[in-house]
Write a protein that holds these residues in place. Structure first.
Motif, short mmCIF file in Angstrom:
data_model
loop_
_atom_site.label_atom_id
_atom_site.label_comp_id
_atom_site.label_asym_id
_atom_site.label_seq_id
_atom_site.Cartn_x
_atom_site.Cartn_y
_atom_site.Cartn_z
N ASP A 100 0.86 -1.18 0.00
CA ASP A 100 0.00 0.00 0.00
C ASP A 100 0.90 1.24 0.00
OD1 ASP A 100 -1.42 2.29 0.96
OD2 ASP A 100 -2.93 1.00 1.86
N PRO A 101 0.86 2.05 -1.06
CA PRO A 101 1.78 3.20 -1.17
C PRO A 101 1.68 4.18 -0.01
CG PRO A 101 0.54 2.91 -3.22
CD PRO A 101 -0.02 1.95 -2.22
N GLU A 102 0.47 4.37 0.54
CA GLU A 102 0.32 5.30 1.66
C GLU A 102 0.98 4.76 2.92
OE1 GLU A 102 -3.71 6.62 2.19
OE2 GLU A 102 -3.92 7.12 0.06
N VAL A 103 0.85 3.47 3.17
CA VAL A 103 1.50 2.86 4.34
C VAL A 103 3.01 2.91 4.18
CG1 VAL A 103 1.81 0.70 5.64
CG2 VAL A 103 -0.47 1.37 4.86
N VAL A 104 3.50 2.55 2.99
CA VAL A 104 4.94 2.58 2.73
C VAL A 104 5.48 3.99 2.92
CG1 VAL A 104 6.73 2.24 0.98
CG2 VAL A 104 4.90 0.53 1.24
N ALA A 105 4.80 4.99 2.39
CA ALA A 105 5.25 6.38 2.53
C ALA A 105 5.26 6.80 4.00
CB ALA A 105 4.36 7.31 1.71
N ALA A 106 4.24 6.41 4.76
CA ALA A 106 4.18 6.78 6.18
C ALA A 106 5.33 6.13 6.95
CB ALA A 106 2.84 6.36 6.78
#
Length: 163
Positions: A100-106
């Motif tokens: 999940d790009p949002e989880v990875v970015a966070a």
């Protein structure tokens, strides 16, 4: 399997020691399983963020392929050479791919210095679920080795290992 926050709640002293050792050094040693079942060790970096232990890997690296095929891992937190040796930590469990790009970015934003600069082309992110955490230490005076083991669902066991 347990998250790092579960370890913190169930065995706070073990979690504090694991976190201290993992944050003290950038590089750690990760054991994975090759396709034929033999062990592979790799250097790696880990993060503790959002209640979990995280590991990133270059896109399709051998360790990433190992973890995607069979998520079992063992992580050694590293330690100083004697006479400065002050103990070490080991964590084992299963790695779960997180894409999940949002989880990875966070998670990546929690790295010292924030986001990776420049942004990587592609990489894998794994959440490391924990089945076992072990700390080793020398008490004062150093008459024996002190091994503290936490296993999910079994609690903490402390053993004095005589020389």
């Amino acid at each position: 399997m347990a998250r790092f926050e579960d370890l913190r709640r169930e065995a706070p002293a073990v979690a504090e020691t694991v976190e201290r050792f993992l944050r003290a050094r950038v590089h750690h040693t990760l054991a994975t399983l090759r396709p034929d079942g033999s062990p592979r060790i790799s250097g790696t970096e880990v993060l503790i963020a959002h209640g979990d232990l995280w590991l990133g890997s270059m896109w399709h690296s051998p360790k990433a392929r190992d973890l995607m095929r069979d998520g079992r891992y063992a992580l050694h937190g590293g330690s100083d050479d004697p006479p400065a040796w002050g103990g070490d930590v080991k964590v084992a469990g299963r790695a779960e791919v997180v894409d999940d790009p949002e989880v990875v970015a966070a998670v990546m934003a929690t790295r010292p210095g924030g986001e990776i600069e420049p942004a990587p082309v592609r990489f894998h992110m794994f959440r490391l679920e924990i089945a076992e955490a072990v700390t080793l230490a020398l008490p004062d005076p150093p008459e024996h080795l002190l091994a503290t083991t936490w296993r999910e669902g079994r609690g903490v066991v402390v053993r004095h290992l005589d020389p």
